[in-house]
Design a protein around this motif. Structure first.
Motif, PDB file in Angstrom:
ATOM      1  N   VAL A   1     136.511  64.142  -3.307  1.00 16.02           N
ATOM      2  CA  VAL A   1     137.127  62.807  -3.352  1.00 16.02           C
ATOM      3  C   VAL A   1     137.718  62.505  -1.977  1.00 16.02           C
ATOM      4  O   VAL A   1     137.570  61.405  -1.443  1.00 16.02           O
ATOM      5  N   SER A   2     138.357  63.504  -1.399  1.00 15.33           N
ATOM      6  CA  SER A   2     139.014  63.298  -0.115  1.00 15.33           C
ATOM      7  C   SER A   2     138.009  62.981   1.010  1.00 15.33           C
ATOM      8  O   SER A   2     138.224  62.041   1.777  1.00 15.33           O
TER       9      SER A   2
ATOM     10  N   VAL B   1     131.188  48.350  -6.175  1.00 22.59           N
ATOM     11  CA  VAL B   1     132.280  48.864  -5.357  1.00 22.59           C
ATOM     12  C   VAL B   1     132.157  50.380  -5.347  1.00 22.59           C
ATOM     13  O   VAL B   1     131.772  50.977  -6.349  1.00 22.59           O
ATOM     14  N   PHE B   2     132.461  50.996  -4.232  1.00 20.27           N
ATOM     15  CA  PHE B   2     132.365  52.456  -4.132  1.00 20.27           C
ATOM     16  C   PHE B   2     133.685  53.087  -4.562  1.00 20.27           C
ATOM     17  O   PHE B   2     134.739  52.778  -4.003  1.00 20.27           O
ATOM     18  N   HIS B   3     133.600  53.970  -5.545  1.00 19.18           N
ATOM     19  CA  HIS B   3     134.796  54.678  -6.001  1.00 19.18           C
ATOM     20  C   HIS B   3     134.644  56.157  -5.664  1.00 19.18           C
ATOM     21  O   HIS B   3     133.832  56.847  -6.301  1.00 19.18           O
ATOM     22  N   PRO B   4     135.416  56.663  -4.694  1.00 17.16           N
ATOM     23  CA  PRO B   4     135.289  58.077  -4.310  1.00 17.16           C
ATOM     24  C   PRO B   4     135.406  59.033  -5.500  1.00 17.16           C
ATOM     25  O   PRO B   4     134.626  59.988  -5.604  1.00 17.16           O
ATOM     26  N   ASP B   5     136.329  58.753  -6.419  1.00 14.45           N
ATOM     27  CA  ASP B   5     136.506  59.692  -7.537  1.00 14.45           C
ATOM     28  C   ASP B   5     135.298  59.707  -8.465  1.00 14.45           C
ATOM     29  O   ASP B   5     134.852  60.772  -8.911  1.00 14.45           O
ATOM     30  N   ARG B   6     134.725  58.522  -8.709  1.00 14.97           N
ATOM     31  CA  ARG B   6     133.545  58.494  -9.598  1.00 14.97           C
ATOM     32  C   ARG B   6     132.355  59.175  -8.947  1.00 14.97           C
ATOM     33  O   ARG B   6     131.569  59.856  -9.601  1.00 14.97           O
TER      34      ARG B   6
ATOM     35  N   ARG C   1     130.324  62.381 -10.262  1.00 14.30           N
ATOM     36  CA  ARG C   1     128.870  62.360 -10.462  1.00 14.30           C
ATOM     37  C   ARG C   1     128.220  63.539  -9.756  1.00 14.30           C
ATOM     38  O   ARG C   1     127.324  64.179 -10.287  1.00 14.30           O
ATOM     39  N   ILE C   2     128.702  63.825  -8.545  1.00 15.58           N
ATOM     40  CA  ILE C   2     128.102  64.923  -7.787  1.00 15.58           C
ATOM     41  C   ILE C   2     128.388  66.259  -8.475  1.00 15.58           C
ATOM     42  O   ILE C   2     127.534  67.136  -8.530  1.00 15.58           O
ATOM     43  N   LEU C   3     129.571  66.394  -9.032  1.00 18.60           N
ATOM     44  CA  LEU C   3     129.902  67.660  -9.679  1.00 18.60           C
ATOM     45  C   LEU C   3     129.284  67.778 -11.084  1.00 18.60           C
ATOM     46  O   LEU C   3     129.336  68.836 -11.695  1.00 18.60           O
ATOM     47  N   GLY C   4     128.722  66.671 -11.560  1.00 16.67           N
ATOM     48  CA  GLY C   4     127.980  66.688 -12.835  1.00 16.67           C
ATOM     49  C   GLY C   4     128.878  66.781 -14.066  1.00 16.67           C
ATOM     50  O   GLY C   4     130.047  67.036 -14.008  1.00 16.67           O
TER      51      GLY C   4
END
Ligand code: GDP
Length: 298
Positions: free
Chosen positions: A83-84, A286-291, A295-298
């Motif tokens: 996220v960071s 909109v880009f949401h870093p947390d989402r 998604r990447i971590l599945g």
């Protein structure tokens, strides 16, 4: 886009599952696997280095406490760090206090700028705005026409130089476009600029001249997530040559590795505002870093 990365990260983290306590060796092994997964996904080396060292430090210092078991704690740390690097908080579009707001788009040819102009106009219209598209890509013969087509699809008007006057001056078109928006009470102006196949000085200068003429509230650097490691170098070149206040990732629906796009925020320090994931108007958000991290971590 991040299927392989997701799989690899899940695999690395799954090895920790069921362990009551994590030794430093466990953490080092997992960190090594995460490092390989990120590098194979094309995440830029300095970004990977910082990421891994923070994950290791936090994982080794983590207290065994609370509701999370050690493996879950590491997953949480990796999630937090993802996220960071993606920017932390969602960054909203900055609009001017007094309309019209000006959003300038910059990026390489083929990055998806024109498509994005339509998507952005569509998205803004849905929120009650009255966007005007301004065609300042006068290099590519068909660019003005293409912008008019995406504008029509989005239900937005396009301001373009009159045909038949030869190649116009994009800075002049930009200025007249803003004046037109003011006169006709459009509240947001989206300025499409020319892109070349590679970074070149003339392109940078033209974009910088347009920027100086229109004083954008946002300059969005549009980057094709499929271009791999070149994304970082291109972002740096645009940052130094034109400057930008935000990033738009396009073609996130592709099957390339995409990690370079994940590095752009960390390398340039500018936030990712939007993501495009298809050719249709609605393939945009909109880009949401947390989402994205989830998604990447599945
Ligand atoms: P420009 O040269 O920067 O204006 O780029 P265009 O907007 O013309 O886009 C180049 C190509 O990429 C076009 O064929 C678009 O349809 C396609 N494209 C743009 N955005 C996306 C996206 O998010 N996903 C996919 N799959 N294709 C896209």
């Amino acid at each position: 886009m991040f299927d392989t990365l997701s799989e690899r990260l899940s695999g690395a983290l799954a090895n920790l599952r069921g362990k009551g306590r994590l030794s430093d060796a466990d953490i080092d092994t997992t960190a090594r696997e995460i490092r390989i997964a990120l590098l194979e996904a094309d995440v830029a080396l300095p970004v990977v280095r910082g990421f891994i060292s923070r994950v290791k430090e936090r994982a080794k210092g983590a207290e065994v406490s609370g509701a999370l078991n050690p493996a879950q704690q590491v997953v949480k740390i990796v999630n937090d760090e993802l996220v960071s690097i993606l920017g932390g908080e969602t960054r909203r579009l900055r609009l001017a206090k007094e309309p019209p707001s000006v959003i300038m788009l910059a990026g390489l040819q083929g990055s998806g700028k024109t498509t994005l102009a339509g998507k952005l106009a569509h998205w803004l219209k849905n929120q009650g705005h009255t966007p005007l598209l301004v065609a300042c890509d006068l290099q590519r013969p068909n660019a003005v026409n293409q912008l008019q087509i995406v504008g029509e699809r989005a239900g937005a008007t396009t301001f373009a130089p009159e045909p038949g006057n030869g190649v116009g001056d994009p800075v002049d078109v930009a200025r007249r476009g803003i004046a037109h928006a003011r006169e006709k009470h459009y509240d947001i102006v989206i300025v499409d600029t020319a892109g070349r196949l590679g970074v070149d000085e003339e392109l940078m200068k033209q974009a910088a001249d347009i920027r100086d003429a229109v004083s954008p509230d946002e300059t969005l650097f549009v980057v094709d997530a499929m271009i791999g490691q070149d994304a970082v170098a291109t972002a740096e070149a645009f940052r130094d040559g034109v400057g930008f206040s935000g990033v738009v990732l396009t073609k996130l629906d592709g099957d390339a590795r995409g990690g370079a796009a994940l590095s752009v925020r960390e390398v340039t320090g500018e936030p990712i505002l939007f993501a495009s994931n298809g050719e249709k108007l609605a393939d945009f958000d909109v880009f949401h870093p947390d989402r994205m991290a989830s998604r990447i971590l599945g």
